[in-house]
Design an enzyme around this catalytic site. Structure first.
Site, PDB file in Angstrom:
ATOM      1  N   ARG A 159      29.946  39.514  30.641  1.00  0.00           N
ATOM      2  CA  ARG A 159      31.311  38.593  30.885  1.00  0.00           C
ATOM      3  C   ARG A 159      31.955  38.227  29.761  1.00  0.00           C
ATOM      4  O   ARG A 159      32.611  36.977  29.832  1.00  0.00           O
ATOM      5  CB  ARG A 159      31.030  37.676  32.085  1.00  0.00           C
ATOM      6  CG  ARG A 159      30.315  37.870  33.382  1.00  0.00           C
ATOM      7  CD  ARG A 159      31.245  38.472  33.969  1.00  0.00           C
ATOM      8  NE  ARG A 159      30.665  38.511  35.463  1.00  0.00           N
ATOM      9  CZ  ARG A 159      29.728  39.636  36.126  1.00  0.00           C
ATOM     10  NH1 ARG A 159      29.357  40.637  35.245  1.00  0.00           N
ATOM     11  NH2 ARG A 159      29.177  39.533  37.203  1.00  0.00           N
ATOM     12  N   CYS A 206      32.254  34.448  41.071  1.00  0.00           N
ATOM     13  CA  CYS A 206      31.106  33.362  40.851  1.00  0.00           C
ATOM     14  C   CYS A 206      31.777  32.227  39.901  1.00  0.00           C
ATOM     15  O   CYS A 206      32.394  32.898  38.913  1.00  0.00           O
ATOM     16  CB  CYS A 206      30.050  33.912  40.003  1.00  0.00           C
ATOM     17  SG  CYS A 206      29.013  35.025  41.479  1.00  0.00           S
TER      18      CYS A 206
HETATM   19  P1  FAD Z   1      43.032  37.040  35.750  1.00  0.00           P
HETATM   20  O1  FAD Z   1      41.952  36.417  36.500  1.00  0.00           O
HETATM   21  O2  FAD Z   1      44.258  37.098  36.128  1.00  0.00           O
HETATM   22  O3  FAD Z   1      42.465  36.752  34.250  1.00  0.00           O
HETATM   23  C1  FAD Z   1      41.165  36.579  33.670  1.00  0.00           C
HETATM   24  C2  FAD Z   1      41.243  36.552  32.164  1.00  0.00           C
HETATM   25  O4  FAD Z   1      41.780  37.618  31.691  1.00  0.00           O
HETATM   26  C3  FAD Z   1      42.319  35.290  31.630  1.00  0.00           C
HETATM   27  O5  FAD Z   1      41.853  34.747  30.545  1.00  0.00           O
HETATM   28  C4  FAD Z   1      43.713  36.295  31.285  1.00  0.00           C
HETATM   29  O6  FAD Z   1      44.208  35.741  30.431  1.00  0.00           O
HETATM   30  C5  FAD Z   1      42.725  37.400  30.814  1.00  0.00           C
HETATM   31  N1  FAD Z   1      43.970  38.648  31.003  1.00  0.00           N
HETATM   32  C6  FAD Z   1      44.092  39.386  32.098  1.00  0.00           C
HETATM   33  N2  FAD Z   1      45.207  40.150  32.111  1.00  0.00           N
HETATM   34  C7  FAD Z   1      45.169  40.391  30.577  1.00  0.00           C
HETATM   35  C8  FAD Z   1      45.590  41.321  29.554  1.00  0.00           C
HETATM   36  N3  FAD Z   1      46.516  42.517  30.284  1.00  0.00           N
HETATM   37  N4  FAD Z   1      45.541  41.080  28.491  1.00  0.00           N
HETATM   38  C9  FAD Z   1      44.853  39.918  27.863  1.00  0.00           C
HETATM   39  N5  FAD Z   1      44.042  39.301  28.690  1.00  0.00           N
HETATM   40  C10 FAD Z   1      44.262  39.359  30.057  1.00  0.00           C
HETATM   41  N6  FAD Z   1      33.761  39.651  38.494  1.00  0.00           N
HETATM   42  C11 FAD Z   1      32.938  40.362  37.959  1.00  0.00           C
HETATM   43  O7  FAD Z   1      32.742  40.378  36.791  1.00  0.00           O
HETATM   44  N7  FAD Z   1      31.811  40.778  38.855  1.00  0.00           N
HETATM   45  C12 FAD Z   1      31.798  40.706  40.039  1.00  0.00           C
HETATM   46  O8  FAD Z   1      31.274  41.303  41.133  1.00  0.00           O
HETATM   47  C13 FAD Z   1      32.935  39.842  40.772  1.00  0.00           C
HETATM   48  N8  FAD Z   1      33.144  39.646  42.222  1.00  0.00           N
HETATM   49  C14 FAD Z   1      34.075  38.939  42.363  1.00  0.00           C
HETATM   50  C15 FAD Z   1      34.473  38.751  44.115  1.00  0.00           C
HETATM   51  C16 FAD Z   1      35.397  38.027  44.375  1.00  0.00           C
HETATM   52  C17 FAD Z   1      35.641  37.884  45.784  1.00  0.00           C
HETATM   53  C18 FAD Z   1      36.526  37.478  43.288  1.00  0.00           C
HETATM   54  C19 FAD Z   1      37.730  36.653  43.970  1.00  0.00           C
HETATM   55  C20 FAD Z   1      36.196  37.589  41.960  1.00  0.00           C
HETATM   56  C21 FAD Z   1      35.264  38.086  41.496  1.00  0.00           C
HETATM   57  N9  FAD Z   1      34.941  38.404  40.258  1.00  0.00           N
HETATM   58  C22 FAD Z   1      33.991  39.452  39.612  1.00  0.00           C
HETATM   59  C23 FAD Z   1      36.092  38.004  39.293  1.00  0.00           C
HETATM   60  C24 FAD Z   1      37.059  38.703  38.763  1.00  0.00           C
HETATM   61  O9  FAD Z   1      37.295  39.778  39.703  1.00  0.00           O
HETATM   62  C25 FAD Z   1      36.931  39.312  37.475  1.00  0.00           C
HETATM   63  O10 FAD Z   1      36.670  38.193  36.569  1.00  0.00           O
HETATM   64  C26 FAD Z   1      37.985  40.151  36.996  1.00  0.00           C
HETATM   65  O11 FAD Z   1      37.871  40.710  35.735  1.00  0.00           O
HETATM   66  C27 FAD Z   1      39.521  39.314  36.889  1.00  0.00           C
HETATM   67  O12 FAD Z   1      40.379  40.137  36.674  1.00  0.00           O
HETATM   68  P2  FAD Z   1      41.938  39.694  36.835  1.00  0.00           P
HETATM   69  O13 FAD Z   1      42.796  40.929  36.717  1.00  0.00           O
HETATM   70  O14 FAD Z   1      41.902  38.968  38.388  1.00  0.00           O
HETATM   71  O15 FAD Z   1      42.086  38.642  35.734  1.00  0.00           O
HETATM   72  N1  EPU Z   2      20.314  33.972  45.220  1.00  0.00           N
HETATM   73  C1  EPU Z   2      19.806  32.965  45.938  1.00  0.00           C
HETATM   74  N2  EPU Z   2      20.673  32.143  46.522  1.00  0.00           N
HETATM   75  C2  EPU Z   2      21.986  32.489  46.345  1.00  0.00           C
HETATM   76  C3  EPU Z   2      22.485  33.225  45.608  1.00  0.00           C
HETATM   77  C4  EPU Z   2      21.523  34.126  45.105  1.00  0.00           C
HETATM   78  O1  EPU Z   2      18.715  32.692  46.242  1.00  0.00           O
HETATM   79  O2  EPU Z   2      22.779  31.204  46.960  1.00  0.00           O
HETATM   80  C5  EPU Z   2      19.165  34.926  44.758  1.00  0.00           C
HETATM   81  C6  EPU Z   2      19.190  36.157  45.491  1.00  0.00           C
HETATM   82  O3  EPU Z   2      18.548  36.359  46.840  1.00  0.00           O
HETATM   83  C7  EPU Z   2      19.034  37.328  44.613  1.00  0.00           C
HETATM   84  C8  EPU Z   2      19.329  36.538  42.975  1.00  0.00           C
HETATM   85  O4  EPU Z   2      19.531  35.286  43.562  1.00  0.00           O
HETATM   86  O5  EPU Z   2      17.509  37.284  44.245  1.00  0.00           O
HETATM   87  C9  EPU Z   2      20.601  37.114  42.545  1.00  0.00           C
HETATM   88  O6  EPU Z   2      21.526  37.382  43.514  1.00  0.00           O
HETATM   89  P1  EPU Z   2      22.845  38.332  43.887  1.00  0.00           P
HETATM   90  O7  EPU Z   2      22.252  39.704  43.730  1.00  0.00           O
HETATM   91  O8  EPU Z   2      23.816  37.794  44.489  1.00  0.00           O
HETATM   92  O9  EPU Z   2      23.593  38.198  42.283  1.00  0.00           O
HETATM   93  P2  EPU Z   2      23.899  37.183  41.266  1.00  0.00           P
HETATM   94  O10 EPU Z   2      23.334  37.126  39.880  1.00  0.00           O
HETATM   95  O11 EPU Z   2      24.159  35.838  41.978  1.00  0.00           O
HETATM   96  C10 EPU Z   2      25.691  38.444  40.260  1.00  0.00           C
HETATM   97  C11 EPU Z   2      27.259  38.501  39.755  1.00  0.00           C
HETATM   98  C12 EPU Z   2      28.262  38.686  40.657  1.00  0.00           C
HETATM   99  C13 EPU Z   2      27.870  40.138  41.330  1.00  0.00           C
HETATM  100  C14 EPU Z   2      26.607  40.430  41.769  1.00  0.00           C
HETATM  101  C15 EPU Z   2      26.261  41.670  42.365  1.00  0.00           C
HETATM  102  C16 EPU Z   2      27.418  36.871  37.816  1.00  0.00           C
HETATM  103  C17 EPU Z   2      27.768  35.462  37.501  1.00  0.00           C
HETATM  104  N3  EPU Z   2      27.243  37.109  39.140  1.00  0.00           N
HETATM  105  O12 EPU Z   2      25.364  37.537  41.162  1.00  0.00           O
HETATM  106  O13 EPU Z   2      29.486  38.744  39.971  1.00  0.00           O
HETATM  107  O14 EPU Z   2      29.104  40.466  42.325  1.00  0.00           O
HETATM  108  O15 EPU Z   2      25.788  39.846  40.888  1.00  0.00           O
HETATM  109  O16 EPU Z   2      25.736  42.482  41.380  1.00  0.00           O
HETATM  110  O17 EPU Z   2      26.746  37.641  37.044  1.00  0.00           O
HETATM  111  C18 EPU Z   2      31.281  37.198  39.367  1.00  0.00           C
HETATM  112  O18 EPU Z   2      30.941  37.247  38.178  1.00  0.00           O
HETATM  113  O19 EPU Z   2      32.395  36.587  39.723  1.00  0.00           O
HETATM  114  C19 EPU Z   2      30.516  37.876  40.400  1.00  0.00           C
HETATM  115  C20 EPU Z   2      30.607  37.693  41.659  1.00  0.00           C
END
Ligand code: FAD
Ligand code: EPU
Length: 278
Positions: A159, A206
């Site tokens: 990240r 997250c």
């Molecule tokens: P933004 O949120 O708009 O920006 C994020 C950062 O990137 C900011 O600092 C911005 O300035 C910079 N940025 C954006 N575009 C550019 C560019 N062209 N050049 C330079 N900098 C730039 N993240 C995960 O990693 N894994 C997950 O599983 C995950 N699940 C999600 C689930 C949900 C429901 C939601 C709402 C979010 C989730 N996220 C997850 C977080 C998010 O999807 C990621 O962080 C994603 O990379 C954000 O991209 P964005 O285009 O929306 O960037």
């Molecule tokens: N868990 C709990 N309680 C909770 C949440 C999780 O006990 O409320 C336990 C789960 O049961 C599991 C472990 O924690 O044993 C890990 O949970 P999960 O698989 O949901 O993964 P996570 O580590 O919580 C990460 C990423 C998510 C990504 C998922 C799926 C981060 C901070 N989060 O979550 O990314 O979608 O894995 O791979 O790295 C994001 O970065 O915004 C994001 C949503």
């Protein structure tokens, strides 16, 4: 003929973020290099799809630059394992197209809301794979000009990336690996299953990064903090690391809830969200 100017307007950033929180900003939408140059001539922030942003209700006093439709470009994607993609291209469509073409490398990002630039800046991912796995080179607009840098120079970690100060990702060259549509789909299904328990309500994903070897969501859960609420901001019952907006959460609600969670946890957690205007 004079080059066209960037489209500039005052917006409410809550309309441009998935958490649906945030005040006013001047949005500069750009579609070519000359417009980028003009937009970035004063202090600015870059907006992707707003899926990782927590923005103050006070708004931001810097320009907010967003890449327009000219950068939503994945022409040729799927025909070849290596391709240049525009930074405003939505990730979900790329993930699906790679699957249909039987190309591996993006399937671990199934279900991640982002545009390519935001996914690169955040090195978005899941335990099944991250953006850095496929990025070979990145085109940046920095100090008023375009330059191409190898992925190895961008300091990708969990990240995290180290884009140069004031850089806008404009395009990236992705290197995928030939596989089969079935194999890619199998991993996507596993990713989708891993995310099935995440809340569907307004959030920014997250809130915290996972500490090494553990899950921030699990820590928040065992601390008994799920359901904790300030105003319209709540720690989701479905997953402890999601702060959700129940309707009209203010940035003060969200900030107070984050502070409360941090205070009640045994260990400090690092925010994953990017904060604007605080
Ligand atoms: P933004 O949120 O708009 O920006 C994020 C950062 O990137 C900011 O600092 C911005 O300035 C910079 N940025 C954006 N575009 C550019 C560019 N062209 N050049 C330079 N900098 C730039 N993240 C995960 O990693 N894994 C997950 O599983 C995950 N699940 C999600 C689930 C949900 C429901 C939601 C709402 C979010 C989730 N996220 C997850 C977080 C998010 O999807 C990621 O962080 C994603 O990379 C954000 O991209 P964005 O285009 O929306 O960037
Ligand atoms: N868990 C709990 N309680 C909770 C949440 C999780 O006990 O409320 C336990 C789960 O049961 C599991 C472990 O924690 O044993 C890990 O949970 P999960 O698989 O949901 O993964 P996570 O580590 O919580 C990460 C990423 C998510 C990504 C998922 C799926 C981060 C901070 N989060 O979550 O990314 O979608 O894995 O791979 O790295 C994001 O970065 O915004 C994001 C949503």
């Amino acid at each position: 003929m004079a080059a066209s100017a960037p489209r500039v307007r005052t917006v409410l950033l809550r309309d441009f973020t998935t958490l649906r929180v945030g005040g006013e900003a001047e949005l500069w939408e750009v579609n070519d290099e000359a417009q980028l140059k003009e937009a970035t001539s004063e202090p600015f922030l870059v907006l992707g799809s707003g899926a990782n942003l927590f923005v103050s209700d006070a708004g931001v006093d810097r320009r907010v630059v967003r890449l327009g439709r000219a950068y939503n470009d994945m022409a040729g994607f799927g025909a070849d394992a290596t391709v240049w993609v525009g930074a405003a291209t939505p990730l979900p469509g790329m993930v699906r197209r790679a699957q249909r073409a039987g190309l591996s490398g993006l399937e671990g990002l199934s279900g991640v809301p982002a545009v390519l630039g935001g996914a690169i800046a955040m090195n978005a991912g899941t335990r099944f794979g991250e953006m850095a796995d496929t990025v070979a080179e990145v085109e940046l607009f920095v100090n008023g000009a375009l330059e191409v840098v190898p992925a190895g120079a961008l300091g990708f970690r969990y990240r995290h990336s180290e884009l140069p100060e004031g850089a806008v990702v404009t395009r990236a060259r992705l290197e995928l690996t030939p596989s089969s549509p079935e194999a890619v789909a199998r991993t996507m299904n596993a990713v989708d299953a891993a995310r099935a328990g995440q809340p569907k309500i307004k959030s920014a994903g997250c809130a915290f990064k996972n500490p090494p070897g553990d899950s921030a969501g699990r820590l928040i859960d065992v601390a008994g903090l799920k359901g904790l609420t300030v105003g319209d901001a709540m720690v989701a019952h479905e997953h402890g690391n999601f702060i959700i907006n129940l309707g009209n959460a203010s940035s003060d609600d969200v900030a107070a809830l984050i502070a409360l969670v941090q205070e009640r946890l045994q260990q400090p957690l690092e925010l994953e969200w990017r904060l604007w205007g605080f």
